[in-house]
Motif scaffolding. Structure first.
Motif, short mmCIF file in Angstrom:
data_model
loop_
_atom_site.label_atom_id
_atom_site.label_comp_id
_atom_site.label_asym_id
_atom_site.label_seq_id
_atom_site.Cartn_x
_atom_site.Cartn_y
_atom_site.Cartn_z
N GLU A 1 0.72 -1.13 -0.15
CA GLU A 1 -0.11 0.07 0.08
C GLU A 1 0.85 1.20 -0.11
O GLU A 1 0.39 2.36 -0.15
N ASP A 2 2.20 1.02 0.28
CA ASP A 2 3.06 2.21 0.29
C ASP A 2 3.20 2.62 -1.35
O ASP A 2 3.84 1.96 -2.15
N GLU A 3 2.90 3.85 -1.65
CA GLU A 3 2.99 4.50 -2.66
C GLU A 3 4.32 4.67 -3.27
O GLU A 3 4.82 4.90 -4.38
N PHE A 4 5.31 4.71 -2.21
CA PHE A 4 6.78 4.86 -2.57
C PHE A 4 7.52 3.48 -2.72
O PHE A 4 8.80 3.55 -2.68
N GLN A 5 6.87 2.30 -2.57
CA GLN A 5 7.44 0.95 -2.65
C GLN A 5 8.32 0.90 -3.77
O GLN A 5 8.19 1.43 -4.85
N ILE A 6 9.33 0.04 -3.78
CA ILE A 6 10.16 -0.44 -4.72
C ILE A 6 10.22 -1.88 -4.87
O ILE A 6 10.30 -2.63 -4.05
N SER A 7 9.56 -2.36 -6.21
CA SER A 7 9.77 -3.67 -6.37
C SER A 7 10.96 -4.27 -7.59
O SER A 7 10.96 -3.59 -8.30
N LEU A 8 11.67 -5.00 -7.02
CA LEU A 8 12.70 -5.65 -7.84
C LEU A 8 12.70 -6.95 -8.32
O LEU A 8 12.35 -7.90 -7.44
N LEU A 9 12.83 -7.46 -9.45
CA LEU A 9 12.93 -8.82 -9.66
C LEU A 9 14.09 -9.67 -9.18
O LEU A 9 15.28 -9.25 -9.02
N ASP A 10 13.85 -10.58 -8.37
CA ASP A 10 14.79 -11.53 -7.76
C ASP A 10 15.15 -12.56 -8.57
O ASP A 10 14.43 -13.27 -9.03
N HIS A 11 16.16 -13.03 -8.74
CA HIS A 11 16.74 -14.40 -9.41
C HIS A 11 16.61 -15.50 -8.54
O HIS A 11 17.75 -15.63 -7.79
#
Length: 95
Positions: A29-39
């Protein structure tokens, strides 16, 4: 989005890291979240860095899967390291 998790894994995570999966899902719900692909060899996973509340000083790292047609699955959650907090802060300063 709906989220699922293994109850036994959630209890272990809470004991080890002090973060419940119920709290972990709030980072989405955090509008500033960061999502990164994990290998990860056996499945596509993501690492999301964010706050469980706009009022929270705590930044969390949540490892999860994501499914367009069904619920996502929480794998683990913990407080962010100093480096991860810096990534979160620096990314949001750019915007």
């Amino acid at each position: 989005m709906d989220w699922i998790w293994d109850a036994k894994k959630a209890a272990i995570n809470k004991a080890k890291h002090g973060v419940s999966f119920e709290t972990a899902i709030l980072v989405f719900e955090d509008e500033f979240q960061i999502s990164l692909l994990d290998h990860f060899p056996s499945e596509i996973r993501y690492i999301t860095i964010g706050r469980p509340s706009i009022y929270s000083p705590i930044v969390l790292v949540v490892v999860h899967t994501w499914n367009k047609t069904g619920p996502g699955r929480i794998i683990s959650a913990r407080e962010a390291s100093k480096k991860e907090k810096g990534i979160y802060r620096d990314d949001n300063l750019k915007n």
